[in-house]
Design an enzyme around this catalytic site. Structure first.
Site, PDB file in Angstrom:
ATOM      1  N   LYS A  83      61.705  57.716  54.075  1.00 48.33           N
ATOM      2  CA  LYS A  83      62.701  56.654  53.844  1.00 48.33           C
ATOM      3  C   LYS A  83      63.227  56.682  52.414  1.00 48.33           C
ATOM      4  O   LYS A  83      64.411  56.438  52.178  1.00 48.33           O
ATOM      5  CB  LYS A  83      62.066  55.267  54.122  1.00 48.33           C
ATOM      6  CG  LYS A  83      61.598  55.103  55.558  1.00 48.33           C
ATOM      7  CD  LYS A  83      60.900  53.772  55.777  1.00 48.33           C
ATOM      8  CE  LYS A  83      59.574  53.667  55.051  1.00 48.33           C
ATOM      9  NZ  LYS A  83      58.512  54.546  55.545  1.00 48.33           N
ATOM     10  N   GLN A  86      57.131  50.785  55.327  1.00 49.76           N
ATOM     11  CA  GLN A  86      56.300  51.010  56.516  1.00 49.76           C
ATOM     12  C   GLN A  86      57.149  51.570  57.670  1.00 49.76           C
ATOM     13  O   GLN A  86      58.085  52.298  57.408  1.00 49.76           O
ATOM     14  CB  GLN A  86      55.551  49.736  56.928  1.00 49.76           C
ATOM     15  CG  GLN A  86      54.453  49.333  55.949  1.00 49.76           C
ATOM     16  CD  GLN A  86      54.966  48.576  54.744  1.00 49.76           C
ATOM     17  OE1 GLN A  86      55.671  47.581  54.863  1.00 49.76           O
ATOM     18  NE2 GLN A  86      54.623  49.044  53.561  1.00 49.76           N
ATOM     19  N   ASP A 116      56.005  56.612  56.111  1.00 53.78           N
ATOM     20  CA  ASP A 116      56.010  57.905  55.421  1.00 53.78           C
ATOM     21  C   ASP A 116      56.900  58.943  56.116  1.00 53.78           C
ATOM     22  O   ASP A 116      56.631  60.143  56.082  1.00 53.78           O
ATOM     23  CB  ASP A 116      54.581  58.457  55.278  1.00 53.78           C
ATOM     24  CG  ASP A 116      53.682  57.471  54.572  1.00 53.78           C
ATOM     25  OD1 ASP A 116      54.154  56.812  53.633  1.00 53.78           O
ATOM     26  OD2 ASP A 116      52.504  57.349  54.966  1.00 53.78           O
ATOM     27  N   GLY A 166      54.860  53.463  49.609  1.00 51.40           N
ATOM     28  CA  GLY A 166      54.947  54.564  48.642  1.00 51.40           C
ATOM     29  C   GLY A 166      56.126  55.419  49.052  1.00 51.40           C
ATOM     30  O   GLY A 166      56.067  56.096  50.077  1.00 51.40           O
ATOM     31  N   HIS A 167      57.206  55.349  48.310  1.00 52.54           N
ATOM     32  CA  HIS A 167      58.425  56.077  48.658  1.00 52.54           C
ATOM     33  C   HIS A 167      58.687  57.149  47.607  1.00 52.54           C
ATOM     34  O   HIS A 167      58.798  56.846  46.423  1.00 52.54           O
ATOM     35  CB  HIS A 167      59.624  55.117  48.738  1.00 52.54           C
ATOM     36  CG  HIS A 167      59.468  54.056  49.780  1.00 52.54           C
ATOM     37  ND1 HIS A 167      60.286  52.960  49.871  1.00 52.54           N
ATOM     38  CD2 HIS A 167      58.585  53.923  50.800  1.00 52.54           C
ATOM     39  CE1 HIS A 167      59.915  52.207  50.892  1.00 52.54           C
ATOM     40  NE2 HIS A 167      58.879  52.767  51.462  1.00 52.54           N
TER      41      HIS A 167
HETATM   42  P1  GDP Z   1      58.490  57.117  52.831  1.00 56.51           P
HETATM   43  O1  GDP Z   1      57.306  56.236  52.617  1.00 56.51           O
HETATM   44  O2  GDP Z   1      59.073  56.981  54.182  1.00 56.51           O
HETATM   45  O3  GDP Z   1      59.527  56.985  51.749  1.00 56.51           O
HETATM   46  O4  GDP Z   1      57.939  58.620  52.746  1.00 56.51           O
HETATM   47  P2  GDP Z   1      56.904  59.209  51.663  1.00 56.51           P
HETATM   48  O5  GDP Z   1      57.609  59.403  50.390  1.00 56.51           O
HETATM   49  O6  GDP Z   1      55.647  58.420  51.681  1.00 56.51           O
HETATM   50  O7  GDP Z   1      56.536  60.583  52.361  1.00 56.51           O
HETATM   51  C1  GDP Z   1      57.507  61.532  52.696  1.00 56.51           C
HETATM   52  C2  GDP Z   1      57.216  62.836  51.945  1.00 56.51           C
HETATM   53  O8  GDP Z   1      57.970  63.882  52.503  1.00 56.51           O
HETATM   54  C3  GDP Z   1      57.577  62.788  50.475  1.00 56.51           C
HETATM   55  O9  GDP Z   1      56.687  63.590  49.768  1.00 56.51           O
HETATM   56  C4  GDP Z   1      58.987  63.387  50.462  1.00 56.51           C
HETATM   57  O10 GDP Z   1      59.321  63.987  49.211  1.00 56.51           O
HETATM   58  C5  GDP Z   1      58.863  64.429  51.515  1.00 56.51           C
HETATM   59  N1  GDP Z   1      60.081  64.749  52.276  1.00 56.51           N
HETATM   60  C6  GDP Z   1      61.087  63.913  52.663  1.00 56.51           C
HETATM   61  N2  GDP Z   1      61.958  64.587  53.439  1.00 56.51           N
HETATM   62  C7  GDP Z   1      61.496  65.864  53.545  1.00 56.51           C
HETATM   63  C8  GDP Z   1      61.948  67.040  54.239  1.00 56.51           C
HETATM   64  O11 GDP Z   1      62.938  67.043  54.953  1.00 56.51           O
HETATM   65  N3  GDP Z   1      61.167  68.173  54.093  1.00 56.51           N
HETATM   66  C9  GDP Z   1      60.033  68.214  53.348  1.00 56.51           C
HETATM   67  N4  GDP Z   1      59.339  69.342  53.275  1.00 56.51           N
HETATM   68  N5  GDP Z   1      59.592  67.111  52.678  1.00 56.51           N
HETATM   69  C10 GDP Z   1      60.313  65.970  52.792  1.00 56.51           C
HETATM   70  P1  IMO Z   2      55.591  53.418  53.443  1.00 57.77           P
HETATM   71  O1  IMO Z   2      56.645  52.401  53.103  1.00 57.77           O
HETATM   72  C1  IMO Z   2      52.049  54.347  55.799  1.00 57.77           C
HETATM   73  C2  IMO Z   2      49.374  50.996  56.687  1.00 57.77           C
HETATM   74  C3  IMO Z   2      47.982  51.004  56.064  1.00 57.77           C
HETATM   75  C4  IMO Z   2      47.208  50.281  57.166  1.00 57.77           C
HETATM   76  C5  IMO Z   2      48.218  49.221  57.642  1.00 57.77           C
HETATM   77  C6  IMO Z   2      48.014  47.840  57.007  1.00 57.77           C
HETATM   78  O2  IMO Z   2      55.256  54.348  52.341  1.00 57.77           O
HETATM   79  O3  IMO Z   2      55.939  54.108  54.722  1.00 57.77           O
HETATM   80  P2  IMO Z   2      48.554  46.848  54.590  1.00 57.77           P
HETATM   81  O4  IMO Z   2      48.035  47.233  53.248  1.00 57.77           O
HETATM   82  O5  IMO Z   2      50.025  46.937  54.732  1.00 57.77           O
HETATM   83  O6  IMO Z   2      48.008  45.527  55.068  1.00 57.77           O
HETATM   84  O7  IMO Z   2      47.912  47.959  55.588  1.00 57.77           O
HETATM   85  O8  IMO Z   2      49.496  49.721  57.299  1.00 57.77           O
HETATM   86  N1  IMO Z   2      50.477  51.128  55.708  1.00 57.77           N
HETATM   87  C7  IMO Z   2      51.224  52.232  55.569  1.00 57.77           C
HETATM   88  N2  IMO Z   2      51.112  53.449  56.147  1.00 57.77           N
HETATM   89  N3  IMO Z   2      53.054  54.100  54.940  1.00 57.77           N
HETATM   90  C8  IMO Z   2      53.195  52.879  54.377  1.00 57.77           C
HETATM   91  O9  IMO Z   2      54.265  52.532  53.645  1.00 57.77           O
HETATM   92  C9  IMO Z   2      52.219  51.897  54.651  1.00 57.77           C
HETATM   93  N4  IMO Z   2      52.040  50.615  54.234  1.00 57.77           N
HETATM   94  C10 IMO Z   2      50.978  50.154  54.906  1.00 57.77           C
HETATM   95  O10 IMO Z   2      47.523  52.321  55.878  1.00 57.77           O
HETATM   96  O11 IMO Z   2      46.975  51.143  58.238  1.00 57.77           O
HETATM   97 MG    MG Z   3      55.313  56.366  52.047  1.00 56.82          MG
END
Ligand code: GDP
Ligand code: IMO
Ligand code: MG
Length: 424
Positions: free
Chosen positions: A16, A224, A13, A40-41
């Protein structure tokens, strides 16, 4: 141009999805190489629409990009169809998506076993996403997995499901007190999904290598993060695949020397979802502040993310195990409005200072952060587009994080939007 890897440098999170979308304009291919719909991206388009992608690469929102679900991914066929339908309903053209014939399938029994084993672990649970990821990878390694190519051969598929359920049903019924799954139901549902997926099934490693030979650029999108890697993460509180850069070669079928750049996505503070050690975690009002200011709620499970200060021990470790060439520092804007911003520079483990990741799980659980406090800033950063426009203390923060982290920071996020980015 050769292959580029985007990986999470912390516990996932980090942003990416945004990074992949941002680079989408410069690449012809985006490939997911591990994980599944545990990811979850989030991608926010210039018109403000936001998308949550789980299994489909974040390049899908860029019409010129060809998207690949690589051999290292575990694919739940029903989820794939739902995600495609969701995109199509929002007028996203998903024709440019292909799936490796060698990717393993997440079967209904994997999802069931994931949920039930977590329940039985009680307080020792991993906190998985409950999507069947671990059980699907277990079967892959045990050589009893079902692969995407099996969707093309109903007879083989049935044989594999029968063999799997012979054993899994015993476990479900006798160990976990659950109902047995019916072979016909499982086969029929998977085959029905398979018929829709069939036109997308391809020998993706051949296509990717041909593309590289033709001078095209391939972006390998990790899900991840480094600390969730089954080899290099905080085992056993990890996911069951290799998000680290080495996994990108294995999970896509590209030779490692074709990868010329490894971009580590690094949040300006730290978050984690699920169980496991987290030295800089803040369980007080400050942790709550970061959660609110950063909108730190899981995209996949809706769970609140645990929040804490930036940890340079982890960043240095990520730089090393991935061979990170440059970092994108995300969410710097979230840190505005703090008097002082602590940064973890080392750990104290039972009275000993260490600048590097502890070798044992026990020591990681005992790690207490050693902080250096940097002066904060009050300004809203969301309109800054050059490094020079950032307040002086925000610039000093970036420079100190860079110094501590072991690679250059080449981009800084100041908001979720594609253009809310500073390149350096
Ligand atoms: P990922 O799993 O690595 O793709 O990240 P997620 O989407 O799960 O979580 C990142 C969150 O931060 C999302 O809601 C993005 O829209 C948000 N985000 C990404 N870059 C920035 C930033 O530079 N500033 C802020 N405020 N939000 C950001
Ligand atoms: P993105 O790509 C954050 C965590 C779960 C748990 C562990 C194992 O959005 O960054 P799993 O279901 O993979 O066997 O769970 O990994 N986890 C993540 N945490 N972002 C993710 O994906 C994750 N995918 C799995 O919360 O701790
Ligand atoms: Mg994510």
């Amino acid at each position: 141009m050769p292959a580029i890897v985007v990986i999470g440098a912390q516990w996932g999170d980090e942003g990416k999805g945004k990074a992949t979308d941002l680079l989408g304009g410069q690449v012809q291919w985006v490939v997911r190489y591990q994980g599944g719909n545990n990811a979850g991206h989030t991608v926010v388009l210039p018109d403000g629409q936001d998308f949550a992608l789980h299994l489909i690469p974040s390049g899908i929102l860029n019409p010129s990009v060809r998207n690949v679900i690589g051999n290292g991914v575990v694919v739940n066929p029903t989820v794939l169809l739902d995600e495609l339908a969701g995109l199509e309903a929002r007028h996203v053209d998903a024709a440019n998506l292909i799936v490796s014939a060698d990717a393993h399938l997440i079967m209904p029994y994997h999802v069931e076993i994931d949920k039930v084993t977590e329940r039985y672990l009680g307080k020792a649970k991993i906190g998985t996403t409950g999507r069947g990821i671990g059980p699907a990878y277990q079967d892959k390694v045990a050589r009893v997995g079902v692969r995407v190519a099996d969707l093309l051969d109903a007879k083989i598929l049935r044989e594999k499901v029968e063999a799997a359920l012979d054993f899994k049903n015993q476990v479900l019924v006798k160990v976990y007190n659950r109902k047995a799954l019916d072979v016909d139901e499982v086969v029929d549902s998977v085959l029905a999904a398979g018929r829709e997926i069939e036109p997308r099934i391809a020998d993706t490693r051949l296509l990717l290598n041909q593309a590289l030979d033709a001078g095209e650029t391939v972006l390998l999108e990790g899900s991840q993060g480094t600390l969730l890697d089954v080899d290099h993460g905080t085992y056993p509180y990890v996911t069951s695949s290799n998000p680290t850069a080495g996994g990108a070669a294995v999970g896509s079928g590209i030779g490692p020397i074709r990868i010329s750049r490894v971009i580590g996505i690094l949040k300006a503070y730290t978050t984690r979802v699920g169980s496991g050690p987290f030295p800089t975690e803040l369980t007080d009002a400050m942790g709550e502040h970061l959660r609110k200011a950063g909108g730190e709620v899981g995209v996949t499970t809706g769970r609140e993310r645990r929040c804490g200060w930036f940890d340079s021990v982890i960043a240095r470790y990520a730089a090393r195990v991935n061979g990170i060439t440059d970092f994108f520092l995300t969410k710097l804007d979230v840190l505005s409005g703090l008097e002082r911003v602590p940064v973890c520079v080392a750990y104290d483990v039972d009275g000993r200072r260490t600048d590097e990741m502890p070798m044992t799980q026990t020591d990681m659980h005992h790690a207490v952060p050693v902080y250096e406090e940097l002066p904060g800033w009050w300004e809203d950063l969301s309109d800054c587009r050059t490094f020079g426009e950032l307040p002086v203390n925000a610039r000093a923060y970036v420079q100190r994080v860079e110094e501590l982290s072991g690679a250059r920071i080449s981009a800084i996020g100041v908001g979720p939007g594609r253009d809310e980015t500073i390149t350096r």
